[in-house]
Scaffold this motif. Structure first.
Motif, mmCIF file in Angstrom:
data_model
loop_
_atom_site.group_PDB
_atom_site.id
_atom_site.type_symbol
_atom_site.label_atom_id
_atom_site.label_comp_id
_atom_site.label_asym_id
_atom_site.label_seq_id
_atom_site.Cartn_x
_atom_site.Cartn_y
_atom_site.Cartn_z
ATOM 1 N N TRP A 119 0.848 -1.187 0.000
ATOM 2 C CA TRP A 119 0.000 0.000 0.000
ATOM 3 C C TRP A 119 0.880 1.232 0.000
ATOM 4 O O TRP A 119 1.849 1.330 0.766
ATOM 5 N N GLU A 167 0.500 5.593 -0.141
ATOM 6 C CA GLU A 167 -0.383 6.750 -0.120
ATOM 7 C C GLU A 167 -0.376 7.453 -1.475
ATOM 8 O O GLU A 167 0.680 7.658 -2.079
ATOM 9 N N VAL A 196 -3.220 3.900 -2.686
ATOM 10 C CA VAL A 196 -4.386 3.969 -1.804
ATOM 11 C C VAL A 196 -4.729 5.438 -1.582
ATOM 12 O O VAL A 196 -3.858 6.217 -1.180
ATOM 13 N N VAL A 231 -6.022 9.108 -0.237
ATOM 14 C CA VAL A 231 -5.922 9.824 1.032
ATOM 15 C C VAL A 231 -7.006 10.890 1.059
ATOM 16 O O VAL A 231 -7.246 11.571 0.053
ATOM 17 N N ASP A 232 -7.685 11.037 2.214
ATOM 18 C CA ASP A 232 -8.659 12.113 2.370
ATOM 19 C C ASP A 232 -8.328 12.902 3.630
ATOM 20 O O ASP A 232 -7.193 12.831 4.137
ATOM 21 N N SER A 269 -8.895 12.466 6.627
ATOM 22 C CA SER A 269 -8.545 11.660 7.793
ATOM 23 C C SER A 269 -7.360 10.752 7.526
ATOM 24 O O SER A 269 -7.076 9.844 8.305
ATOM 25 N N LEU A 317 -4.884 8.053 5.218
ATOM 26 C CA LEU A 317 -4.984 6.882 4.351
ATOM 27 C C LEU A 317 -6.346 6.204 4.521
ATOM 28 O O LEU A 317 -6.793 5.944 5.641
ATOM 29 N N GLN A 318 -6.995 5.889 3.404
ATOM 30 C CA GLN A 318 -8.290 5.213 3.446
ATOM 31 C C GLN A 318 -8.051 3.712 3.586
ATOM 32 O O GLN A 318 -7.904 2.987 2.594
ATOM 33 N N ASP A 332 -9.965 1.262 4.458
ATOM 34 C CA ASP A 332 -10.972 0.424 3.811
ATOM 35 C C ASP A 332 -10.668 0.254 2.325
ATOM 36 O O ASP A 332 -10.825 -0.853 1.776
ATOM 37 N N ALA A 333 -10.238 1.334 1.685
ATOM 38 C CA ALA A 333 -9.910 1.247 0.258
ATOM 39 C C ALA A 333 -8.714 0.325 0.040
ATOM 40 O O ALA A 333 -8.683 -0.457 -0.916
ATOM 41 N N LEU A 377 -3.453 10.969 10.237
ATOM 42 C CA LEU A 377 -4.244 9.747 10.209
ATOM 43 C C LEU A 377 -5.076 9.677 11.488
ATOM 44 O O LEU A 377 -4.541 9.711 12.598
ATOM 45 N N ARG A 405 -8.686 5.100 12.073
ATOM 46 C CA ARG A 405 -7.948 4.510 10.955
ATOM 47 C C ARG A 405 -6.608 3.946 11.411
ATOM 48 O O ARG A 405 -6.122 2.947 10.847
#
Length: 474
Positions: free
Chosen positions: A201, A203, A224, A226-227, A229, A231-232, A234-235, A260, A264
Motif C-alpha cells: 500500500w 499513499e 491507496v 488519502v482524504d 482523515s 490513508l483510506q 478500507d480502500a 491519520l 484509521r
C-alpha cells in the motif's frame, strides 16, 4: 508512432507510468521515433489514454532525465537530437528509479520555496563546530576503527530515549539502526523483509523518493487514496487485502499535511496483525506542529510488533548530514543487524557522535523549540504574501504542522507546467500532481517556507511567482 494505440495493462504489476516510459523508450531504440520528432503534450496524451496527467508527466520526466527526450518550451517536447539515428542496443529491463534531480533542484544555494529544507540560516554552526572539534580532539583509537554497522551506540541510546519521551515509543537501543538518510532506511527494510512482487500500500498522493525506492526493490505498489482523515484503510483492504506492506506518513501526511485519524490507525494496525503484514511509519517532520502537542506515533499503539518506525534529522538539523534512524520490532533485530553489516550504509561516526552530544547536552530540545517559534513566524510571512499578491489564483490549505504549504489552484490549471515555469524564473515550487500515482486530484503547488526570512522577501518571491500564475501556459 500511433500514440492512441499504446497498450497499457492496468492490472500489471508494473505501474502505468513505467509502462508508458518503456513504450516510448522502445519506440526510440527501435527507430519508430527519430531524433527531433515531436511527441504529444502531457495533456493530450493523458486525454488519449484516459489517464491522470501526473502519470504521463512522471513517465516524461524519466525519459527527459535519461536523455531520451528534450523540452523546448513553447515548441514542445521532442526526441533528443543528440541521440544517434541508428538503432540503439536495448539494455536489459531493470527496475527504474527516478533520479532525485528530476524533482528536487540540486544547486549549491537553495532556491526560494524549495521543499525539504530546514532554516539553514538558523542552524547553530558555531556550536556544531565546537562539538565536532571536541570529538576530533579526543585521544584514543576507538573512533578510528571500523564503525558498528548498526550505528554509534551512544547515539542509538539517545534516540531510544528521545522517541520514548517525545513519541511514546517503548524501545531499547538494540532496536535502533542508524542509516544514511530515509531512502537508505527504506532500502534496509526492503532487503530484510521484501520479496520481488510483494504488494505494498502506498499513499496517493505520496512521497516520490519512497515510491522510487520501493519500485527499485521490486514492490508492486497499490495506490491507496488519502482524504481529510489520512490513508483510506478500507480502500486499501478492497484493493489488496493481502498486501505485505503499507508505507504511511500518519502524523503529517506527505504531501497533504493531514493526520491519520485514531479509528484509521487502529484499523491499519488490526489489518497488519490479521494479515501479518508490515507497516512502515515515516515520521519525517512530526516535531513541527504549531497547534497543540505533537501527535503520538503510530508505533506507540503497536502491540503486535508490526510497525517499523523511521525518523530523520534532515528536517530538524540539515539534509547534508544524511542521518536517519529506524526502530524495528525486537524479534527482527538479528535479521536487520546481519543485513546492516553487509550494507554499511551509515553516516560517518564523527557526525553520529556530534549528533549524540547535541542531543545529550540538551541542545537538540532547545533547537527544536527555537525552530517551532521561527517557523510559525516564517509561515505567516509566506501565507500573508500569498494572500496579498496571489490570492485570486490560489487558496492555502490549512495545516497544523510541517515545513511546507499546500496552495490549491483553480480547477483545470496545469500545475506541472506552472511549476516548470516558476522554476525557470527561480522559484522552486512543486506540482501536487507529480506526487500522484493514480489519484485525480485538485491541482496545487507545494512550497517550503522555512527559509523565507522576512515579509519583504516573501513578497518578492510571490511577485515572481505571480508572473507565472498570470502567464498563459502551453
Amino acid at each position: 508512432m500511433p500514440y492512441q494505440h499504446i497498450q497499457l495493462d492496468g492490472d500489471h504489476s508494473i505501474p502505468l507510468y513505467l509502462q508508458i516510459y518503456r513504450r516510448f523508450r522502445e519506440a526510440i531504440t527501435n527507430g519508430r521515433l527519430h531524433p527531433g520528432d515531436r511527441i504529444p503534450s502531457v495533456r493530450s496524451l493523458a486525454s488519449e489514454l484516459d489517464l491522470a496527467r501526473g502519470t504521463v508527466e512522471t513517465a516524461y520526466q524519466l525519459l527527459i532525465s535519461e536523455g531520451y527526450l528534450l523540452t523546448r518550451g513553447p515548441a514542445g517536447t521532442v526526441v533528443s537530437p543528440q541521440l544517434p539515428t541508428r538503432r540503439i542496443k536495448e539494455k536489459p529491463t531493470l527496475p527504474v528509479v527516478i533520479r532525485e534531480s528530476t524533482i528536487r533542484p540540486q544547486r549549491p544555494v537553495p532556491l526560494p520555496l524549495q521543499l525539504g529544507l530546514p532554516a539553514l540560516d538558523a542552524f547553530p554552526r558555531k556550536l556544531w563546530a565546537r562539538l565536532a572539534g571536541s570529538r576530533l580532539r579526543r585521544p584514543g583509537v576507538e573512533n578510528l576503527v571500523y564503525p558498528d554497522p548498526r550505528g554509534y551506540a551512544p547515539l542509538r541510546s539517545a534516540i531510544a530515549a528521545y522517541v520514548g519521551i517525545s513519541r511514546g515509543i517503548v524501545c531499547g537501543p538494540d532496536q535502533v539502526f542508524i542509516c544514511a538518510g530515509y531512502p537508505a532506511a527504506l532500502e534496509l527494510i526492503c532487503r530484510c523483509l521484501m520479496k520481488p512482487g510483494d504488494a505494498c500500500w502506498f499513499e496517493d498522493p505520496g512521497y516520490p523518493f519512497a515510491r522510487d525506492v520501493l519500485i527499485g526493490a521490486g514492490a508492486k505498489l497499490v495506490p491507496v487514496p488519502v482524504d481529510g482523515s489520512g490513508l483510506q484503510v478500507d480502500a486499501g483492504q478492497t484493493l489488496a487485502d493481502d498486501a505485505r506492506f503499507a508505507v504511511v506518513t500518519p502524523s503529517h501526511q506527505s504531501p497533504l499535511g493531514v493526520a491519520l485519524s485514531l479509528p484509521r490507525r487502529l484499523a491499519l494496525l488490526e489489518w497488519a496483525n490479521r494479515r501479518q503484514s508490515w507497516i512502515v511509519e515515516d515520521d519525517y517532520d512530526s516535531e513541527y506542529r504549531y497547534h497543540g502537542r505533537p501527535l503520538p506515533a503510530l508505533k506507540s499503539l503497536d502491540d503486535g510488533g508490526r510497525v517499523l518506525y523511521a525518523g530523520t534529522f534532515s528536517k530538524v538539523l540539515y539534509p547534508g548530514l544524511r542521518l536517519a534512524y529506524l526502530v524495528v520490532p525486537a524479534g527482527l533485530i538479528p535479521r536487520f543487524a546481519g543485513v546492516s553489516e553487509r550494507m554499511a550504509n551509515n553516516c560517518p561516526e564523527l557526525l553520529q557522535g556530534t549528533v549524540s552530544d547535541f542531543i545529550e547536552q540538551g541542545h537538540f530540545t532547545r533547537h527544536l523549540k527555537k525552530m517551532r517559534n521561527l517557523y510559525t513566524l516564517r509561515r505567516s510571512y509566506l501565507e500573508g504574501a500569498l494572500q496579498e499578491i496571489c490570492g485570486q489564483h490560489l487558496k492555502i490549505e490549512p495545516q497544523a504542522g510541517g515545513i511546507q504549504l499546500l496552495a490549491r489552484l483553480k480547477a483545470g490549471t496545469d500545475d506541472g507546467a506552472l511549476a516548470d515555469d516558476a522554476l525557470a524564473s527561480g522559484v522552486a515550487v512543486q506540482a501536487l500532481s507529480r506526487w500522484c500515482l493514480a489519484a485525480e486530484i485538485e491541482p496545487g503547488l507545494l512550497m517550503g517556507f522555512t527559509n523565507v526570512a522576512s515579509p519583504e522577501q516573501a513578497r518578492d518571491i510571490c511577485r515572481t511567482l505571480m508572473l507565472s500564475l498570470n502567464r498563459p501556459l502551453a
